[in-house]
Design an enzyme around this catalytic site. Sequence first.
Site, short mmCIF file in Angstrom:
data_model
loop_
_atom_site.label_atom_id
_atom_site.label_comp_id
_atom_site.label_asym_id
_atom_site.label_seq_id
_atom_site.Cartn_x
_atom_site.Cartn_y
_atom_site.Cartn_z
N TYR A 1 -44.02 -36.21 -9.24
CA TYR A 1 -43.38 -36.70 -10.45
C TYR A 1 -42.27 -37.67 -10.11
O TYR A 1 -42.18 -38.78 -10.67
CB TYR A 1 -42.83 -35.51 -11.25
CG TYR A 1 -42.05 -35.89 -12.49
CD1 TYR A 1 -42.71 -36.43 -13.60
CD2 TYR A 1 -40.68 -35.68 -12.57
CE1 TYR A 1 -42.01 -36.76 -14.74
CE2 TYR A 1 -39.97 -36.01 -13.71
CZ TYR A 1 -40.64 -36.55 -14.80
OH TYR A 1 -39.93 -36.88 -15.94
N SER B 1 -36.37 -40.62 -15.75
CA SER B 1 -35.88 -39.26 -15.57
C SER B 1 -34.71 -39.29 -14.60
O SER B 1 -34.57 -40.25 -13.81
CB SER B 1 -36.99 -38.37 -15.00
OG SER B 1 -36.50 -37.12 -14.55
#
Length: 292
Positions: A157, A144
Site C-alpha cells: 500500500y 495517505s
Amino acid sequence: MSKKIVVVTGASSGFGKLTVLELARRGHTVIATMRDVDGRNSQVRGELIEAAKAEGHALHVLEMDVADDASVNSAIGQVIAQHGKIDALINNAGLMPIGVTEAYTVADVERLFAVNVFGAIRTDRAVLPHMRAAGSGLIVQVTSLMGRFVMPFFGIYSASKFALEALAETYRYELSGFGIDSVIVEPGPFPSNLISSSPEPSDAAVVASYGDFAAIPGQIKDNADKSHDPANPPRPQLVADAIAQLVEATERRPLRTVVMPEGLDFGVEAINQAVAPIQNGILKAMGMEGMI
C-alpha cells in the site's frame, strides 16, 4: 465564487462519497464515478442522487473503472460532451492491502497498482488535455500518511502511495505553466471500508512460513476501529471539507494538505516542511526555480 465542474473517482464509499456530497452541497456540478453503477453500486448511486436532490442540488453518477482505459476515456468523454470542461479531478479510488509483504505476488501488486497508481495516471491523462486547452484546472491526488512513512505489513500500500506522491509532485512542476494545480491530500487514520476490504496476499505458503508473525495483519484489521474513542470518533468529513476548500481556493494551493483526526499528530506535517526546502533547492540548482 464560481461553481466548478468536478469529477470524483471512487465515489461509492468513504472519502469519495463524502466529498461528492460536500461539493454538491456547495453548489458545484459533481460527477461521482464508480464501478458497477447498475449492479452492486446501484443503491449507492440512488442514495447519492437523492441526498443531493433533497438539498436542492444536482449530482451525476457515471460508470467508470479506473483500471480500464476504455471505461475512463468513455466517462471523461461524456463529461466533456455534456459540460464542455472539467475544472477539477479528485483521484480518490484506491485499495489498502494489509498483509505479509513477501506474500503478495507480482500479480497481486499489479492489481493494486492498476487502481492506486495506474488508475490515477489514466484519469489524469484523460482530463489533462482539456485542462491544458482551457489554461486552468486542479488535480487532487488523495494519498495517505503512508505515502510519507512506512509501517510493517502496509508495504505494498505504501509503495503505491509513495508512487502517487511522486507523480503528483512532478505534475505540480510540469503543469504550473499551464495554470493547472496538482496537489496532494494526505488523510490520517480515519474510519473507512479500506481495512475491511483489504486484499489478502495470494501466496499462502509464504504466509505460513512467517509463523505467528503472520497473524499480526489480521490483528491490525480486527483492532482497527477499537483504537478510536467512541465518545469522540474521528470525523472523515474533515477530509471532504479539506478537498472542497482546495477546489474553491482562488490562489495557488499548497502542494500537500495533511488531514488528521482531532488531537492526533503523527509528524507528517513536519516531514513535509523539512523536505520542501531540500526539494526546492534541488530545482533551483537545476535552474528550474520558475516551476516551484
